[in-house]
Design an enzyme around this catalytic site. Sequence first.
Site, PDB file in Angstrom:
ATOM      1  N   LEU A  33      30.778  -6.258  11.087  1.00  0.00           N
ATOM      2  CA  LEU A  33      29.645  -6.962  10.475  1.00  0.00           C
ATOM      3  C   LEU A  33      28.455  -7.059  11.419  1.00  0.00           C
ATOM      4  CD1 LEU A  33      31.621  -9.863   8.741  1.00  0.00           C
ATOM      5  CD2 LEU A  33      30.989  -7.621   7.805  1.00  0.00           C
ATOM      6  N   GLN A  35      23.881  -8.258  11.328  1.00  0.00           N
ATOM      7  CA  GLN A  35      22.935  -9.198  10.700  1.00  0.00           C
ATOM      8  C   GLN A  35      22.627  -8.848   9.235  1.00  0.00           C
ATOM      9  OE1 GLN A  35      21.870 -12.099  11.852  1.00  0.00           O
ATOM     10  NE2 GLN A  35      23.107 -11.716  13.664  1.00  0.00           N
ATOM     11  N   HIS A  37      24.745  -7.689   6.996  1.00  0.00           N
ATOM     12  CA  HIS A  37      25.805  -8.308   6.198  1.00  0.00           C
ATOM     13  C   HIS A  37      25.599  -9.824   6.129  1.00  0.00           C
ATOM     14  CE1 HIS A  37      28.212  -4.720   7.727  1.00  0.00           C
ATOM     15  NE2 HIS A  37      28.287  -4.587   6.422  1.00  0.00           N
TER      16      HIS A  37
END
Length: 283
Positions: A33, A35, A37
């Site tokens: 993940l 930023q 996401h």
Amino acid sequence: MKIFTRKSEVKEFLSIQKKSKNSIGFVPTMGALHQGHLSLIKRANKKNDITVVSIFVNPTQFDNKEDLDKYPKTYRNDVALLESVNCDVLFFPSVEEIYAENITSEKFDFDGLEHQMEGKFRDGHFNGVGTIVKTLFEIIEPDTAYFGKKDFQQLQIVKKLVEKYKLLVKIKGRPIFREEDGLAMSSRNARLTKEHREAAPFIYKTLKKARKKFGIKNAKELTEWVEKQFEEHPFLELEYFTIADEKTLQTITEVGANKKYRAFIAVFAGDIRLIDNIRLKNN
Ligand code: PAF
């Protein structure tokens, strides 16, 4: 945050939420993940009572075994990030839980959207995406699902999937998140060498220049201009650049009235494949 690995358990938990009339926002991911996401998750939090994120590296959407094997897996960090943005539920199934013994895709007809751009270069990719997204929607039954516009073709295909199967989920496309130097955020960026990472912002710089030239140069001239920029680049190899209609995703040759266009690009930085796109303004 609740973490479920079994379909039956996440379904049971969410059915209680639905009985309490809690709305469910869903962000499907393959983990690693970033930023981009997190911005989808924050949006889901804002607009829904419960936010569900899935982490599942879906084997059927990879046309290249090495890309699948090397896809970054950062589970501990992902869980910490999800907790930092108050995600309510993580669904983290195994490949067996999703596919049992049969790791294959359904065959979809997305009215031709699947044959453009990524579809030309990544054999079977959108059948894999369609299969997993439909399966996850059946398990989670979200009210709204959030997708980033970096994968714009995927977003349009998911919308088509929902339309064709009359699924009861609203699809929201959200803006591309970029690093400070303009590189579109992607889980694959973590695998770039120092040299390729430094070179990669050239992709977005070129897209921005192309946007300025759109309307002055025609689509063919602009494509040739972009191809030339990459021919001269020592670290980046252009796979495709195309200007397409946002709705049909078909490459255009002429600009029409009342249509929306985007420029789409795929580039190899070493063996890492990066994609990006930009909205074009009709002059
Ligand atoms: O965009 C992605 O990360 C994946 O294609 C998705 C939508 C999670 C399906 O595996």
